[in-house]
Write an enzyme that holds these catalytic residues in place. Structure first.
Site, PDB file in Angstrom:
ATOM      1  N   GLY A  83      32.260  88.731  43.089  1.00 35.22           N
ATOM      2  CA  GLY A  83      31.632  89.862  42.043  1.00 35.22           C
ATOM      3  C   GLY A  83      32.493  90.122  41.246  1.00 35.22           C
TER       4      GLY A  83
ATOM      5  N   CYS B 175      38.388 117.088  34.186  1.00 35.16           N
ATOM      6  CA  CYS B 175      39.311 118.377  34.313  1.00 35.16           C
ATOM      7  C   CYS B 175      39.886 117.694  35.825  1.00 35.16           C
ATOM      8  CB  CYS B 175      38.804 119.802  34.624  1.00 35.16           C
ATOM      9  SG  CYS B 175      37.949 120.371  32.995  1.00 35.16           S
TER      10      CYS B 175
ATOM     11  N   TYR C  73      32.947  96.443  38.933  1.00 30.83           N
ATOM     12  CA  TYR C  73      33.545  97.924  39.688  1.00 30.83           C
ATOM     13  C   TYR C  73      33.641  99.198  38.278  1.00 30.83           C
ATOM     14  CZ  TYR C  73      33.768  95.132  43.191  1.00 30.83           C
ATOM     15  OH  TYR C  73      34.067  93.577  44.113  1.00 30.83           O
TER      16      TYR C  73
END
Ligand code: LLP
Length: 414
Positions: free
Chosen positions: A275, A342, A370
């Protein structure tokens, strides 16, 4: 990153100016190079040349349809871990008979979908899963092709969250118990034993644990053969690691040697599920500097990309190189590059030295794997747009999400 270069101080991916792309499509923006995808794919083709093989791209690394379409056109198969990923592969033009299905929690509905599509193999991860698969296949009047994912108990020497081949990890069946499971599977009417599978972890920079794991798997293949259970393929799991900072990625010639010495003349097919190494270095994340905040003893470069766009730094403390898209004479600043979310964990890079200005553009490198696939809508932030570059051609492969789309499936109570 190979196809990234500067011209007159400005960053280009292949022939596309990243400054122009950011202006045209906005930021945060993921940009991928097709040439880099091709190079990465060819590196595996070369490593596997001479062995009958199938490269099954691990969809989770980047599941955008155009990326899947490109790998399908190169002849790749796919490693999926959900019904959603299967739907994406099929929508992108991938063929089901080149799909292997991994994952510890396959639902009956996902099994049905995969059986109906006619996938190449289920990588079964537990005895309960085997029982369920036999039942579901029976209901459909089919036989499910299976491999067991064995857990060889080797330390892949990578981040603990992405280590999968140790006995304390949830993945696979203990290799010591595999024999019994294969015997059980061989007696089942609705499964057909095809192979064995093993994936020990991701971002592997040292190949010796891979070689160790393969030796253990091949010892199992031999012992099954002497018990009359002949396996057609070995699936060796994910691919090699890439360079984010100062890692030395494995030498592909050594990788080739490890595979050839073990598999030459032995199996009908070797399957690999890379991947990260197929897409990671093909992608950058472009982000614009909103504010520069000079603090006491700390400076913050606040950018418009956040942990919801690229989760790797927050989740794994991962390092991604960050560079200005346009070089400037500005004095460089010691800073943390942070997003608007935040959370203190919302950072793209800590302790960097960057020559930046407010309104300037930064490129976060090696963000193709990813990145987008792990992005979320946290803080009600629409997900980034994505662009593919092929020499001087530009394709918008995903439009920027809108706030309306975020709320589309929601209802107020009456
Ligand atoms: N096959 C299986 C069964 C896997 O679980 C994985 C990755 C792969 C193949 C592909 O491995 P690769 O070639 O990419 O190393 N989100 C993390 C990585 C998670 C990897 C999960 N499994 C990260 O950003 O580092």
């Amino acid at each position: 990153m190979n196809h990234l270069h500067r011209k007159d101080g400005r960053l280009f991916l292949e022939e596309a100016s990243l400054e122009d792309l950011a202006r045209r499509y906005g930021t945060p923006l993921y940009v991928y190079s097709l040439a880099a995808l091709n190079d990465a794919y060819q590196a595996y083709e070369r490593a596997l040349a001479g062995l009958p093989h199938l490269i099954c791209y691990a969809v989770k690394a980047n599941s955008s349809l155009a990326i899947l379409q490109h790998f399908a056109r190169l002849g790749a198969g796919f490693d999926i871990v959900s019904g959603g990923e299967l739907a994406r592969v099929l929508a992108a033009g991938g063929s089901a008979d080149k799909v292997v299905f991994s994952g510890v929690g396959k639902t009956a509905a996902e099994m049905r979908m995969a059986l109906e599509a006619g996938i190449r193999c289920f990588n079964v991860e537990s005895e309960s899963e085997l029982e369920r698969l036999n039942r579901v296949a029976g209901e459909l009047g089919k036989r499910a092709p299976v491999s067991f994912r064995v857990n060889p108990d080797v330390d892949p020497k990578t981040h603990p969250y992405i280590s999968t081949g140790l006995k304390q990890n949830k993945f696979g069946v203990p290799i010591g118990r595999a024999h019994g499971l294969y015997r059980r599977a061989a007696e089942m009417p609705h499964v057909e034993v095809h192979g064995v599978d093993c994936h020990i972890g991701s971002q592997l920079t040292d190949l010796s644990p891979v070689a160790d794991a393969l030796d253990r798997v091949l010892a199992l293949v031999d012992s099954l053969a002497s018990a009359g259970i002949r396996l057609r393929h070995v699936d060796i799991g994910g691919g090699v690691g890439i360079r984010y900072q100062d890692e030395t990625p494995p030498d592909m010639a050594l990788y080739r040697e490890i595979l050839r010495s073990r598999f030459k003349g032995r199996m009908e097919e070797v399957i690999v599920e890379p991947g990260r190494s197929l897409v990671g270095e093909a992608g950058v994340l472009l982000t614009r500097v909103e504010y520069i905040k000079r603090g006491e003893g700390k400076n913050f470069v606040i950018v418009d990309a956040a942990m919801n766009d690229l989760m790797r730094p927050a989740l794994y403390d991962a390092f991604h190189e960050i560079v200005p898209v346009v070089e400037s004479e500005t004095a460089s600043l010691e800073c943390d590059v942070v997003g608007p979310v935040c959370e203190t964990g919302d950072f793209i890079g800590l302790g960097r030295r960057l020559a930046v200005v407010e309104g300037g553009l930064l490129a976060v490198l090696a963000a193709g794997a990813y990145g987008m696939s792990m992005s979320s809508n946290y803080n009600s932030r629409p997900r980034a747009a994505e662009v593919v570059v092929n020499k001087n051609e530009i394709f918008l492969i995903r439009e920027r999400e809108t706030v309306e789309e975020l709320m589309a499936g929601e209802r107020l109570v009456s």
